[in-house]
Design an enzyme around this catalytic site. Structure first.
Site, PDB file in Angstrom:
ATOM      1  N   TYR A  49       7.944  35.699  18.203  1.00  0.00           N
ATOM      2  CA  TYR A  49       8.248  35.382  16.805  1.00  0.00           C
ATOM      3  C   TYR A  49       9.300  36.326  16.238  1.00  0.00           C
ATOM      4  O   TYR A  49       9.928  36.013  15.228  1.00  0.00           O
ATOM      5  CB  TYR A  49       6.994  35.480  15.926  1.00  0.00           C
ATOM      6  CG  TYR A  49       5.906  34.482  16.216  1.00  0.00           C
ATOM      7  CD1 TYR A  49       6.085  33.456  17.154  1.00  0.00           C
ATOM      8  CD2 TYR A  49       4.686  34.557  15.559  1.00  0.00           C
ATOM      9  CE1 TYR A  49       5.075  32.554  17.415  1.00  0.00           C
ATOM     10  CE2 TYR A  49       3.668  33.643  15.815  1.00  0.00           C
ATOM     11  CZ  TYR A  49       3.866  32.654  16.751  1.00  0.00           C
ATOM     12  OH  TYR A  49       2.855  31.758  17.009  1.00  0.00           O
ATOM     13  N   HIS A 107       0.598  33.801  25.672  1.00  0.00           N
ATOM     14  CA  HIS A 107       1.167  32.828  24.729  1.00  0.00           C
ATOM     15  C   HIS A 107       1.332  31.447  25.346  1.00  0.00           C
ATOM     16  O   HIS A 107       1.000  30.438  24.722  1.00  0.00           O
ATOM     17  CB  HIS A 107       2.507  33.340  24.202  1.00  0.00           C
ATOM     18  CG  HIS A 107       2.915  32.709  22.925  1.00  0.00           C
ATOM     19  ND1 HIS A 107       3.811  33.295  22.056  1.00  0.00           N
ATOM     20  CD2 HIS A 107       2.570  31.534  22.340  1.00  0.00           C
ATOM     21  CE1 HIS A 107       3.963  32.525  20.992  1.00  0.00           C
ATOM     22  NE2 HIS A 107       3.239  31.444  21.154  1.00  0.00           N
TER      23      HIS A 107
END
Length: 276
Positions: A49, A107
């Protein structure tokens, strides 16, 4: 704002968290500060991110003690090898200004199985042993991949599988398998990028409850026992989302949700696994 790993106590995962996907710079700082002031105690971020440092800054500058927060981050695909995972997690901790995160997730499964899952899970278990993370888990794992992970470390070692679930992608095979195994699920993109706000069925249910389609969608997920992590930058929306924890939907409401599933997947990069 950091706490020594030796003092790390296990915190339960709050059922409603604040997602930070796509939020950058001052926007994410303001969003996290606002969320914390309103009562959010679960913040979700990830290495990819590009906002861990800003999330850490917002937490440090808030009045909420770190030990009252549940902070999740996720290891990116390029850091899944045994030699890279722990150093990358230490970098995340430095950015987040903490000595330990509450939850660390894989992830995405390693694209093309380039890194064996056992190698990654062994490194995550070592990170937990070292006190760098209180819990470990999965994200975007299919049924077959969940089965493999459970076979390696046992279901009790895995805190959650964070997957896309919303009214238009109900992910039933993953949900059914997870419930049968006793593996908790966290729903990301629970509002389908705001698409729930214009869905006639949800507008009608919301009108009956005197609320909004967003709150109805969140309540639907919460009633299934999932953790949900909506992303919002507006304090008014953040506050409204918190009210979903008190909203109870009827059996008729729940049945109407079942008609909305159309397999509409929003997170589907070219390296994604073969979905169920």
């Amino acid at each position: 704002m950091s706490i020594p790993a030796s003092q790390a106590a296990s915190l339960p995962m709050p059922p409603l968290g604040l997602g930070t996907f796509r939020l950058k710079g001052q926007t994410v700082i303001d969003a996290v500060k606002s969320g914390l002031s309103l009562g959010y105690r679960h913040i979700d971020t990830a290495q990819i991110y590009g906002n861990e440092a800003e999330v850490g800054q917002a937490i440090a500058e808030s009045t909420v003690p770190r030990d009252e927060l549940f902070v999740t981050t996720k290891i990116w695909t390029e850091q899944l090898s045994g030699e890279r995972l722990i150093p990358s997690l230490r970098e995340s901790l430095a950015k987040l200004r903490t000595d330990v995160v509450d939850l660390t997730l894989i992830h995405w499964p390693s694209p093309g199985d380039a890194v064996p899952l056992k190698e990654t899970l062994d490194a995550l278990m070592e990170a937990k042993r070292l006190g760098l993370t209180r819990a470990i888990g999965l994200s975007n794992f299919t049924v077959a991949q969940m089965r493999e992970a459970i076979g390696i470390v046992g279901v009790g070692a895995l805190a959650t599988n964070q997957v896309e679930i919303h009214p238009f992608l109900q992910n039933r095979r993953v949900v059914d398998f997870s419930k049968a195994q006793g593996l908790h699920l966290t729903a990301y993109m629970p509002l389908a990028y705001g698409k729930v706000m214009t869905e006639p069925v949800l507008l009608d249910i919301a009108a009956r409850h005197g609320t909004t389609p967003a709150q109805v969608a969140l309540a639907w997920l919460l009633q299934q026992g999932f953790t949900v992590i909506p992303s919002s930058t507006k304090p008014s929306n953040q506050a409204a989302n918190l009210t979903a924890t008190a909203l109870r939907l009827s059996d008729e409401d729940i049945a109407r949700f079942a008609t909305l599933d159309r397999g509409e997947r929003l997170a589907n990069p070219d390296f994604a696994p073969a979905w169920d």
